[in-house]
Design a protein around this motif. Structure first.
Motif, short mmCIF file in Angstrom:
data_model
loop_
_atom_site.label_atom_id
_atom_site.label_comp_id
_atom_site.label_asym_id
_atom_site.label_seq_id
_atom_site.Cartn_x
_atom_site.Cartn_y
_atom_site.Cartn_z
N TYR A 241 0.83 -1.20 0.00
CA TYR A 241 0.00 0.00 0.00
C TYR A 241 0.87 1.25 0.00
CZ TYR A 241 1.14 -0.40 4.99
OH TYR A 241 1.82 -0.53 6.19
N TYR A 242 0.22 2.37 -0.24
CA TYR A 242 0.85 3.70 -0.15
C TYR A 242 0.16 4.44 0.99
CZ TYR A 242 2.06 8.53 -1.54
OH TYR A 242 2.50 9.82 -1.56
N GLU A 243 0.93 5.03 1.91
CA GLU A 243 0.33 5.66 3.09
C GLU A 243 0.93 7.04 3.35
OE1 GLU A 243 -0.11 3.28 6.73
OE2 GLU A 243 0.80 4.95 7.82
N VAL A 244 0.04 7.96 3.74
CA VAL A 244 0.46 9.30 4.17
C VAL A 244 -0.30 9.64 5.43
CG1 VAL A 244 0.51 11.76 3.60
CG2 VAL A 244 0.94 10.07 1.81
N ASP A 245 0.37 10.26 6.39
CA ASP A 245 -0.27 10.77 7.59
C ASP A 245 -0.76 12.19 7.28
OD1 ASP A 245 -0.79 12.06 10.12
OD2 ASP A 245 0.37 10.48 11.11
N LEU A 246 -2.06 12.33 7.06
CA LEU A 246 -2.62 13.62 6.64
C LEU A 246 -2.44 14.68 7.70
CD1 LEU A 246 -4.24 15.51 4.84
CD2 LEU A 246 -6.34 14.44 5.72
N VAL A 247 -2.68 14.35 8.96
CA VAL A 247 -2.58 15.34 10.03
C VAL A 247 -1.15 15.86 10.13
CG1 VAL A 247 -2.78 15.73 12.50
CG2 VAL A 247 -4.55 14.45 11.29
N GLU A 248 -0.18 14.96 10.09
CA GLU A 248 1.21 15.39 10.15
C GLU A 248 1.58 16.24 8.94
OE1 GLU A 248 3.44 15.13 12.62
OE2 GLU A 248 1.73 14.37 13.77
N ALA A 249 1.03 15.88 7.78
CA ALA A 249 1.31 16.65 6.57
C ALA A 249 0.76 18.06 6.67
CB ALA A 249 0.73 15.93 5.35
#
Length: 222
Positions: A178-186
Motif C-alpha cells: 500500500y501507499y500511506e500518508v499521515d494527513l494530520v502530520e502533513a
C-alpha cells in the motif's frame, strides 16, 4: 524521513522519485485544498485528543475531507454478492458520474465509474487490527479487500482519519502492499511538499486525473 510510505512497492519507486516533475505538483488546487483542510483541522483540533469512534470520525472529519478534496461521494452503498458488503464511502470524480451511476444501485454497474471505495475506522485506531463492540478482533484491510472484490473497483482506501492508505485490487489481498500518508502530520508540517504527497494520490486528480483521465496513481502504478 519521507512523507509517505510505499509499503511493498505498491508504486514504482523511481516514478515516485519523479513525482515532483508532474504538472499537478504545482497545481493551484493543491495549495487551496491544503488551506481549507488546515482550517478544518483547527476546528477539529480536539479530535486529536479524543477517542472518536468510526461514525464520529466519518461525520466530523472524513466526510469533510472528501468534500474539500473535491470528490462526489456516496455512503454505505450495497455491493453485489452473497454478503452485505457496504463500503463506508464510494468516491466519484464528480456529480455527473454519480448521477449516471445511481440508477444502478445494488449492482456492479453502480461502481463502474467509481474511483475508489473506502473502509474507515475510528480516529487514530490501528489500520492493521481493530476490535468491534463485542470484543472481536479483525483486520480492516481484509474487509477492504472484500469491498474491492465485490465491487470490481481498482482502488481502495483505508483510513482512521489521520493515516490514509491506498491499496490496489491486484495486491490488496497481500495486506502489506500500500501507499500511506499521515494527513494530520502533513497539514501540521511546515513543508508544503509533505501535503503534496497526500494530494497527488488521494485527490480527484490523483485517482481520476485532471480531466477524468491520466490519473496520477495509474502513472505511478502501471
Amino acid at each position: 524521513m519521507p512523507a509517505y510510505q510505499n509499503a511493498g512497492d505498491l508504486f514504482y519507486s523511481d516514478r515516485l522519485g519523479q513525482i515532483s516533475t508532474y504538472p499537478e505538483w504545482t497545481s493551484d488546487k493543491l495549495e487551496q485544498t491544503r488551506r481549507t483542510l488546515e482550517e478544518l483541522l483547527e476546528k477539529r483540533d480536539a479530535m486529536t485528543e479524543e477517542e472518536f469512534n468510526r461514525g464520529q470520525t466519518n461525520y466530523y472529519w472524513t466526510s469533510y475531507v472528501l468534500r474539500r478534496l473535491g470528490f462526489c461521494h456516496s455512503c454505505s452503498e450495497r455491493a453485489p454478492g452473497e454478503t452485505d458488503t457496504r463500503p463506508d464511502y464510494t468516491l466519484f470524480y464528480d456529480s455527473t458520474d454519480f448521477f449516471r451511476a445511481r440508477d444502478y444501485r445494488g449492482s456492479r454497474d453502480f461502481f463502474a465509474q467509481a474511483l475508489a471505495v473506502i473502509r474507515s475506522v475510528g480516529w487514530g485506531e490501528s489500520l492493521d487490527e481493530v476490535t468491534d463492540e463485542e470484543g472481536n478482533a479483525g483486520n480492516p484491510a481484509v474487509e477492504l479487500d472484500r469491498y474491492l472484490r465485490d465491487t470490481g473497483v481498482s482502488w481502495g482506501i483505508l483510513t482512521n482519519g489521520q493515516q490514509w492508505r491506498l491499496y490496489h485490487r491486484d495486491t490488496s489481498g497481500l495486506l502489506s502492499t500500500y501507499y500511506e500518508v499521515d494527513l494530520v502530520e502533513a497539514l501540521k508540517s511546515n513543508d508544503l511538499n509533505d501535503f503534496r504527497y497526500f494530494w497527488m494520490v488521494f485527490s480527484p486528480s490523483g485517482l481520476g486525473g485532471s480531466n477524468r483521465g491520466d490519473a496520477i496513481v495509474n502513472r505511478l502504478y502501471d
